[in-house]
Design an enzyme around this catalytic site. Structure first.
Site, PDB file in Angstrom:
ATOM      1  CG  ASP A  52      -1.708  -1.231   1.423  1.00 21.56           C
ATOM      2  OD1 ASP A  52      -2.228  -1.719   0.400  1.00 21.56           O
ATOM      3  OD2 ASP A  52      -1.833  -1.724   2.559  1.00 21.56           O
ATOM      4  CG  ASP A  63      -3.071  -4.292  -1.852  1.00 21.34           C
ATOM      5  OD1 ASP A  63      -4.240  -4.534  -2.200  1.00 21.34           O
ATOM      6  OD2 ASP A  63      -2.608  -4.648  -0.772  1.00 21.34           O
ATOM      7  CG  ASP A  70      -5.353  -1.044   3.145  1.00 21.72           C
ATOM      8  OD1 ASP A  70      -6.082  -0.268   2.489  1.00 21.72           O
ATOM      9  OD2 ASP A  70      -5.124  -2.219   2.790  1.00 21.72           O
ATOM     10  NE  ARG A 116     -11.500  -3.172  -1.312  1.00 25.49           N
ATOM     11  CZ  ARG A 116     -10.634  -4.176  -1.279  1.00 25.49           C
ATOM     12  NH1 ARG A 116      -9.379  -3.944  -0.920  1.00 25.49           N
ATOM     13  NH2 ARG A 116     -11.005  -5.391  -1.595  1.00 25.49           N
TER      14      ARG A 116
END
Length: 475
Positions: free
Chosen positions: A253, A292, A296, A348
């Site tokens: 990430d 990715d 996060d 997301r």
């Protein structure tokens, strides 16, 4: 301040061993004394180190040498007993040297580097100030991977301010060049931020390229004013059974907040550009996906505010909570997202499990028919999500109803909850709780702080004016 060229470096140099384990002196050196003792170097000048645990200073010395900080002019590891070791003759082969960060600089009054989180979960309990309390000796200006990594290790969790100048490419020759394997990328792409640190871009275009910023198990971290090019996995894995996430599985990430507390992520830009998904070939019938997540937040992280950032040109943007099985996250993952700009983000933004998440005054732009980064959904309400949404604005071409932007990402047995006030979709009320968004409103908590929420009619202009890197005064 300008960086010193390698040829002009003074003879005393701080550097870190490349060994995987902590060493007390450079490779090929031999111990000659403990701190306070004396090294008998001989009549010819030799390299002599002073330090411990991968932190040393090295000088060219001869004769009887006192193993003290006074001799070496620096203490690389204060309050810890150190050792001296003798190396090659001066002019012989010396260990590889990491160029030091530039001399410490003190930001002038009024610089945004000293600000602390003023709202959201990061402002709660003890607040989040990062390295605002750093002394002048712990303020660094860095412009290369080696300087950045040295500065991050230098204070060992004591207050520090690290200012990034220009582009830092973790796959540049300064850090070993292009990644050679998946394992190599995992090691050399890592930018691990310790407690009590402010990592901030200096100027309007400070960038992190081929790097992954990890804030793991620490407390009190601020990251601001950086453009972060989301890392591209050099060896994504094809999984024919994983149709849900597109078959191609990638690691890394742009930023990962893992089990950390009091973290403020503010005025950054996260982007796939220039390595956008359309630049990669079709393999196994699917576009090869090397990215990715952008950001996060997981594994019990708490008191996090994500504010005034731009997230653009990316598919799987932000997870809050890593999986339905991580039930230890329940009661944690307290995160605020406010005044962020989501532009051409597929999904997301964020997708939430377990967390007490507050979303307010965010602006979403997208197109459900776009050829690149087509919009799928924005807010994912996953297992035991507890989302409070206020005055967010969605300009999504092709979206007709709430269910097009707010998705029930759980299942019939693993549901979450969301309540909303004042949010709009294409200039009409969003309609959470209506026919297309039949999601529970039993969030079970109220805000413990007072946010500065503005009306939805003012959000678009405010976010476009203020969000993203390059908007702060950092000197």
């Amino acid at each position: 301040m300008k960086l010193l060229p390698l040829a002009a470096l003074i003879s005393t140099t701080l550097f870190a061993s490349a060994a995987a384990h902590a060493a007390d002196w450079p490779e090929s050196f031999s111990k000659c004394a403990a701190q306070g003792g004396t090294c008998d170097v001989g009549s010819s000048k030799r390299q002599v180190s002073f330090g411990i645990k991968n932190k040393w200073v090295v000088k060219s010395l001869s004769g009887k040498v006192a193993c003290t900080a006074a001799t070496f002019g620096s203490d690389p590891y204060p309050n810890v007993d150190k050792k001296c070791a003798i190396g090659p003759l001066d002019g012989g082969t010396t260990p590889p040297v990491t160029p030091p960060v530039t001399p410490p600089v003190t930001p002038p009054a009024g610089s945004d580097v000293l600000k602390q989180a003023a709202t959201g979960w990061a402002s709660y309990t003890t607040g989040t100030r990062g390295g605002a309390a750093a002394p002048s000796t712990a303020v660094y200006l860095v412009s290369s991977p080696s300087q950045l990594l040295t500065a991050l290790k230098a204070q060992a969790g004591k207050p520090a301010q690290i200012k990034v100048s220009g582009t830092i490419d973790m796959a540049s020759s300064d850090n070993g060049g292009a990644f050679k394997s998946s394992t190599d990328q995992r090691v050399r792409s890592l930018i691990s931020v310790p407690s009590n640190t402010t990592l901030i871009g200096a100027g309007s275009d400070a960038r992190i390229v081929n790097g992954r910023i990890v804030i793991s198990g620490v407390d009190n971290v601020v990251v601001r004013n950086l453009t972060i090019e989301n890392p591209c996995d050099i060896a994504p894995i094809w999984d024919p059974k994983d149709t849900k996430t597109g078959n191609w599985n990638s690691q890394y990430d742009g930023m990962n907040v893992d089990g950390a507390t009091h973290v403020w992520i503010d005025h950054n830009t996260f982007t796939d550009a220039p390595r956008t998904d359309d630049k990669f070939p079709i393999e196994n019938g699917k576009r090869k996906q090397c990215h990715d997540g952008a950001l996060d937040i997981k594994n019990g992280a708490d008191y996090v505010t994500v504010s005034h950032n731009v997230f653009e040109m990316h598919e799987k943007n932000t997870l809050v909570g890593s999986s339905d099985n991580t039930t230890s996250d329940d009661g944690h993952l307290t995160v605020t997202f406010n005044n962020n700009h989501y532009r051409q983000v597929t999904a997301r933004a964020p997708r939430v499990r377990f967390g007490k998440v507050h979303l307010y005054n965010n602006y979403y732009e997208g197109d459900r028919s776009a050829k690149l980064y087509e919009h799928h959904y924005s807010i994912g309400v996953g297992y035991k999500a507890k989302i409070i949404s206020q005055q967010n604005v969605f300009d999504i071409m092709g979206a007709k109803e709430c269910g097009d932007v707010v998705e029930n990402s759980g299942s019939s047995s693993k549901v979450g909850a969301i309540i909303d006030s004042g949010s709009v979709l294409n200039n009409a009320a969003l309609g959470v709780g209506g026919e297309s968004c039949k999601i529970s409103n039993a969030v079970g908590w109220t805000l413990p702080y007072v946010p500065a929420v503005i009306e939805a009619s003012k959000v678009r202009e405010s976010v476009l004016r203020n969000a993203g890197a390059g908007k702060l005064v950092v000197r």
